[in-house]
Design a protein around this motif. Structure first.
Motif, PDB file in Angstrom:
ATOM      1  N   GLY C 100     128.064  -1.315  74.709  1.00 27.73           N
ATOM      2  CA  GLY C 100     128.001  -2.322  73.744  1.00 27.73           C
ATOM      3  C   GLY C 100     127.228  -3.391  74.148  1.00 27.73           C
ATOM      4  O   GLY C 100     127.587  -3.792  75.808  1.00 27.73           O
ATOM      5  N   VAL C 101     126.772  -4.472  73.564  1.00 28.04           N
ATOM      6  CA  VAL C 101     126.399  -5.612  73.641  1.00 28.04           C
ATOM      7  C   VAL C 101     127.394  -6.869  73.957  1.00 28.04           C
ATOM      8  O   VAL C 101     127.370  -7.925  74.712  1.00 28.04           O
ATOM      9  N   ILE C 102     128.630  -6.468  73.285  1.00 28.39           N
ATOM     10  CA  ILE C 102     129.704  -7.543  73.299  1.00 28.39           C
ATOM     11  C   ILE C 102     130.657  -7.399  74.363  1.00 28.39           C
ATOM     12  O   ILE C 102     131.069  -6.296  74.848  1.00 28.39           O
ATOM     13  N   ASP C 103     130.668  -8.484  75.001  1.00 25.24           N
ATOM     14  CA  ASP C 103     131.639  -8.455  76.298  1.00 25.24           C
ATOM     15  C   ASP C 103     133.012  -9.165  75.958  1.00 25.24           C
ATOM     16  O   ASP C 103     133.947  -8.743  76.497  1.00 25.24           O
ATOM     17  N   VAL C 104     132.967 -10.328  75.457  1.00 24.99           N
ATOM     18  CA  VAL C 104     134.153 -10.892  75.248  1.00 24.99           C
ATOM     19  C   VAL C 104     134.152 -11.446  73.658  1.00 24.99           C
ATOM     20  O   VAL C 104     133.165 -11.741  73.030  1.00 24.99           O
ATOM     21  N   VAL C 105     135.445 -11.174  73.041  1.00 26.76           N
ATOM     22  CA  VAL C 105     135.462 -11.351  71.405  1.00 26.76           C
ATOM     23  C   VAL C 105     136.586 -12.315  71.039  1.00 26.76           C
ATOM     24  O   VAL C 105     137.594 -12.243  71.624  1.00 26.76           O
ATOM     25  N   TRP C 106     136.302 -13.217  70.305  1.00 30.02           N
ATOM     26  CA  TRP C 106     137.347 -14.328  69.894  1.00 30.02           C
ATOM     27  C   TRP C 106     138.180 -13.804  68.754  1.00 30.02           C
ATOM     28  O   TRP C 106     137.450 -13.277  67.733  1.00 30.02           O
ATOM     29  N   ILE C 107     139.282 -13.648  68.782  1.00 29.33           N
ATOM     30  CA  ILE C 107     140.162 -12.774  67.809  1.00 29.33           C
ATOM     31  C   ILE C 107     141.481 -13.185  67.501  1.00 29.33           C
ATOM     32  O   ILE C 107     142.217 -13.693  68.531  1.00 29.33           O
ATOM     33  N   ASN C 108     142.182 -12.864  66.703  1.00 24.40           N
ATOM     34  CA  ASN C 108     143.715 -12.951  66.478  1.00 24.40           C
ATOM     35  C   ASN C 108     144.023 -12.388  65.024  1.00 24.40           C
ATOM     36  O   ASN C 108     143.238 -11.954  64.125  1.00 24.40           O
ATOM     37  N   GLY C 109     145.295 -12.270  64.922  1.00 20.97           N
ATOM     38  CA  GLY C 109     145.976 -11.906  63.666  1.00 20.97           C
ATOM     39  C   GLY C 109     145.544 -10.531  62.994  1.00 20.97           C
ATOM     40  O   GLY C 109     145.736  -9.574  63.705  1.00 20.97           O
ATOM     41  N   GLU C 110     145.316 -10.661  61.835  1.00 22.75           N
ATOM     42  CA  GLU C 110     144.926  -9.434  61.270  1.00 22.75           C
ATOM     43  C   GLU C 110     143.716  -8.641  61.770  1.00 22.75           C
ATOM     44  O   GLU C 110     143.654  -7.435  61.533  1.00 22.75           O
ATOM     45  N   ASN C 111     142.926  -9.445  62.397  1.00 29.41           N
ATOM     46  CA  ASN C 111     141.626  -8.847  62.923  1.00 29.41           C
ATOM     47  C   ASN C 111     141.929  -8.307  64.118  1.00 29.41           C
ATOM     48  O   ASN C 111     141.399  -6.977  64.671  1.00 29.41           O
ATOM     49  N   PHE C 112     142.977  -8.582  65.112  1.00 30.69           N
ATOM     50  CA  PHE C 112     143.469  -7.987  66.027  1.00 30.69           C
ATOM     51  C   PHE C 112     144.253  -6.674  65.800  1.00 30.69           C
ATOM     52  O   PHE C 112     144.034  -5.528  66.390  1.00 30.69           O
TER      53      PHE C 112
END
Lengths: 286, 269, 405
Positions: C100-112
């Motif tokens: 995949g191309v995504i290495d770091v993703v900014w996340i929290n809450g319902e998405n996590f």
């Protein structure tokens, strides 16, 4: 028979690309709309997503909203576009700088058009400022809602701004190629200019007007950017509702999105049929 | 057809004002530092947004390069596939023609939203998702129909008598196409090229889905700026977008004119 | 189990590395050295919401140069909403894409929550980060849990946020201390108050703040994540929002789509009250000349919702070691203090104060939190923990169905 073979040979690259990508791209959406989405463990085909979407409280308002903005913007574009084309022809400025300037919105993308409409029509936009300066309103709150409004006026404004010049260019080309003596002889025979237009020119324009109308209608029905950026919170245009369901954090919601995508595609295909029908008429006319 | 009343020119002027005033406001926004309600003109001007456009962190060069290479590539590929298809549709009759005509027109009206998510899955399997090649291929779908449509009309107007004549005079099919047909359709190809370039440049959803954030074109930069209300920055990038489109159209127009004039000399010689 | 099965497809180095710390809870310095070596000279693609120019600028001008200088890593920031990122990952999982191309993703809450449920994340990795072990209290409620859901080392804290209101004191004299006073203010200043429409992050948090103000968090947390049960429980709050509607901007006919729009409208003077999930937004904007000098922040007396936001690594990240170096760098006192500055971003730090040296503490103490802010300790005392993650989409839907309609 040999010419048929040759024709298909010539068409192969285009058909291959369109067939494979277009159909290959649509097929997963269709499958997912029936709840077939093995990646998240959904393998039982069902019609329940269609039932739920059609029975949901936002689907019908969304569909009607999309149809409404598509109809109003493309009808407006065809009417005002014809008017603009007639003006260009009458003033003889069609081939001059004015003609080129009038065509500028055609090359400006919708996202930029949205920005232009925002700058002009938002509650603190230029129009509101002009109304304030001339004493019509006393605060931004006095400004009628022209963008983000439930009627979708802002979205319609974007499509009109882009559509009017497009329709004008189409109509202008047809008018220019038309035998002008037809119109002149009608006026010589005592018809008013309006009558001459109504009974002589308009019938000849009709096939082009219809196909332009369908083309603009189809585009504004299915496009996502403008209603996404300046559409109302409710009802969302159908493509926006589909997109929102698509990015829902719960992937088992994706079939809802795909049901809407299938509905959009189905309506678009109907319009494609209408469009090719009108195009055929246009070709017969010319 | 000319009229003596001043009414028509005035109305035309009003029309043009309505169509072009927004672009003027855009230009003002691009140099406005602060434009508080209810001032009719900005309170303060600055070239800051333009300066930051040309700073290294704006990624102007890679974005422009990617946009132009992509749209240019799409234009060339679309033209290459459109010319034979348009020839078939414009000059030959064959069974199933009306169905084919409809299929090649469909993507003009059917929105990218219909096929972009599925195309992403397809391209993932083919290993071309998140790549330049993938986005290039994807853009062909909305672009091809425009190329085919315009060139079909060109072929229809042209007929095939000249190419036939060349064949009768002993030219091979390739020679006849290269020396007779191609110069004749070149102006049509140039004007179709301008349109194809713009259609490709404007694609947001397809670039987004299939580029996966790796392929950043002008549209990809612009939409978030408009969405997040970064008005001055959005104005600057919009101006750039319009300038690139206009420039390409003008180049194509000139190419078309040059082709047209060389066609005349071709006829004369 | 799933951890091991995703890893199997990754490159050899990562396999060994991952198996190592699956077995041992702690990593020795030499192993971190191997991570640093593997990531030197690589590109790390950082995907996250790109709607705040301050946040973008911080990543581009503070984090990126430091990474380049110290580790030879090129940080490539890509602005993409978390919803889009998760759907991209989901499609990639369906197609079994492992690079995949995504290495770091900014996340929290319902998405996590959704990402974990669909096995879209790599981990656990936080214990491998030296700075996490040194400065972060892994057992703290707002690190170990994200919207009530255990983080289990699959995401590393990035910053803390709390919903904060701001008003123009020249036009709105009194700060509303709760929902009733908010309604009073809206009646007094019709058309000049609004909030972003959920599921926008800030709008959704505002609705939850109102819910907590009216029915209380305790009445909800024990409920099942069931739409009808929640609908009944939050009914008084939804009724209040309906009552508020006629006095809102555009009479509640439409709502701004994002917090950025709220910011613009406040700067234009179109609204007199706004809200942000960046606690120190106002001082930064006052200093930049966008907000009037008379802007002041406030929170409800009963508090406003707050949470931690995190960084995670997708299951198919091509450069997971580079991603860990980036995340580790963001946990340095320098980086955390830098983004704490309202002129830079105004995001609250996630490091344990007690674990910092006096020089490191000085970094935070020297930050001028500027004009018009709520004092930090006052704000934190009025911090309402978030509702369970799986409630969020349901509450957003209930809002759409009852308030918007």
């Amino acid at each position: 028979m040999k010419s048929a073979l040759r024709a298909y040979l010539l068409l192969t690259p285009a058909l291959l690309v369109l067939g494979a990508l277009f159909l290959g791209g649509f097929a997963p959406s269709l499958l997912q709309s029936f709840g077939y989405f093995p990646a998240v463990g959904m393998t039982e085909p069902t019609l329940s997503f269609y039932r739920e979407v059609f029975g949901g409280r936002e689907f019908l308002p969304s569909l009607l909203f999309s149809l409404r903005i598509a109809f109003l913007s493309s009808a407006g574009a065809v009417v005002f576009g014809t008017l603009l084309a007639l003006l260009l022809l009458r003033t003889g400025r069609g081939e001059k700088i004015e003609g080129a300037l009038a065509a500028i919105p055609v090359i400006v993308p919708h996202t930029v058009a949205v920005l232009l409409v925002l700058n002009l029509l938002a509650r603190t936009g230029l129009l509101a400022r002009l109304l304030f300066a001339s004493g019509f309103i006393s605060s931004p709150d006095g400004m009628p809602s022209l963008v983000f409004d439930r009627g979708g006026l802002g979205v319609i404004a974007v499509y009109l701004w882009k559509g009017i010049p497009f329709a004008a260019v189409v109509v202008y080309v047809v008018l220019r190629n038309m035998n002008t003596r037809l119109w002149e002889s009608a006026t010589v025979l005592g018809a008013s200019r309006f009558q001459a237009f109504r009974y002589v020119v308009l019938p000849l324009l009709l096939p082009s007007l219809s196909s332009t109308f369908v083309l603009l209608f189809g585009f504004s029905f299915g496009a996502f950017e403008a209603p996404f950026l300046i559409g109302p919170t409710f009802p969302r245009a159908l493509p926006v509702a589909a997109y929102s369901a698509y990015i829902h954090p719960d992937p088992t919601f994706r079939p809802y999105s795909m049901v809407m995508v299938v509905v959009i595609t189905f309506i678009a295909m109907l319009l494609v049929y209408l469009y090719s029908f009108f195009l055929a008429g246009e070709e017969r006319a010319s | 057809m000319k009229t003596r009343s001043p009414f028509a020119p005035l109305l035309l002027f009003a029309f043009l004002t309505l169509l072009l005033l927004p672009v003027l406001v855009l230009l003002i926004w691009s140099v406005a530092r602060s434009w508080p309600w209810p001032s009719l003109l900005p309170a303060a001007y600055s070239a800051a947004e333009w300066k930051s456009l040309f700073s290294a962190s704006s990624r102007l060069v890679p974005v422009l390069l990617q946009s132009v290479l992509l749209a240019g590539g799409v234009t060339l590929l679309s033209l290459a596939a459109s010319v034979p298809a348009a020839k078939a549709l414009g000059l030959l009759s064959f069974p199933g023609k009306s169905v084919v005509e409809m299929l090649v027109l469909a993507p003009v009206i059917v929105p990218p939203l219909s096929y972009a998510p599925g195309m992403h899955l397809l391209f993932l399997r083919l290993g071309i998702a998140d790549s330049f090649a993938g986005v290039l291929l994807a853009h062909l779908v909305p672009c091809l129909p425009y190329g085919i449509r315009i060139l079909t009309n060109v072929f229809r107007a042209l007929g095939d008598r000249l190419e036939m004549q060349a064949r009768v005079l002993g030219a091979s099919p390739a020679q006849a196409f290269l020396h007779v047909t191609l110069p004749l359709i070149a102006p049509g190809m140039a004007s179709a090229g301008g349109l194809l370039f713009i259609v490709s440049l404007s694609q947001y959803l397809l670039t987004f889905f299939l580029g996966g954030g790796r392929i950043v074109t002008l549209s990809m930069v612009l939409l978030p700026l408009v969405k997040d209300g970064e008005r001055a920055a959005a104005a600057v990038w919009s101006t750039l977008f319009i300038a690139v489109s206009l420039l390409f159209c003008l180049l194509m127009e000139r190419a078309a004119k040059r082709c047209a004039s060389s066609r005349d000399t071709f006829f004369l010689s | 189990m799933t951890f091991r099965s995703t890893i199997r497809t990754k490159c050899c180095m990562l396999l060994i590395f991952a198996l190592f710390f699956a077995a041992a809870p702690r990593l020795f310095a030499s192993d971190w050295g191997a991570v640093l070596d593997a990531s030197r000279g690589t590109i790390v693609n950082f995907y996250g919401w790109g709607g705040d120019p301050n946040v973008n600028a911080w990543l581009d001008t503070f984090v990126a140069p430091r990474l380049k200088e110290r580790y030879g890593i090129v940080l490539n920031r890509v602005g993409m909403g978390i919803g889009e990122v998760l759907n991209k990952l989901l499609s990639e999982k369906a197609a079994e894409k492992t690079d995949g191309v995504i290495d770091v993703v900014w996340i929290n809450g319902e998405n996590f929550f959704a990402a974990r449920r669909n096995d879209l994340l790599f981990g656990p990795f936080t214990q491998a980060l030296p700075n996490f072990r040194e400065f972060v209290d892994a057992a703290a409620g707002d690190v170990a849990f994200d919207f009530g859901f255990p983080t289990e080392g699959y995401e590393s804290p990035y910053g803390k946020a709390q919903l904060v209101f701001f008003r123009d004191t020249e036009r709105l004299k009194e700060a509303p201390g709760g929902h009733e006073e908010l309604l009073e203010a809206a009646k007094k200043h019709p058309g000049t108050i609004t909030y972003p429409a959920p599921p926008d992050f800030t709008g959704s948090a505002f609705v939850r703040t109102v819910v907590c103000d009216i029915v209380g968090r305790e009445a909800l947390v024990s409920l099942p994540a069931d739409k009808e049960a929640l609908r009944k429980a939050v009914a008084p709050a939804m009724e209040f929002l309906v009552a508020l509607k006629p006095y809102l901007w555009m009479r509640g006919e439409s709502y701004p789509a994002s917090s950025s729009q709220i910011k613009n409208m406040f700067a234009d003077g179109e609204i007199v009250l706004g809200m942000s999930y960046t606690p120190f937004l106002a001082p930064g904007r006052i200093a930049a000349g966008e907000f009037p000098e008379s802007t002041e922040s406030f929170v409800f007396e009963k508090g406003t919702v707050g949470n931690t936001h995190f960084l995670a690594i997708p299951f198919n990240a091509s450069n997971a070691s580079g991603a860990m170096v980036v995340i580790n760098e963001i946990l340095t006192p320098e980086a955390q203090a830098s983004k704490y500055d309202p002129a830079v971003w105004g995001d609250l730090p996630v490091l344990e104060y007690a674990r910092l040296s006096s020089e490191e503490r000085a970094l935070f103490e020297s930050v001028d939190t500027g004009k018009g802010t709520v004092p930090l300790d006052f704000m934190l005392r009025r911090r309402v923990p978030e509702l369970p993650a799986n409630f969020i989409p349901i509450l957003d839907e209930i809002w759409r169905e009852t308030v918007l309609k």
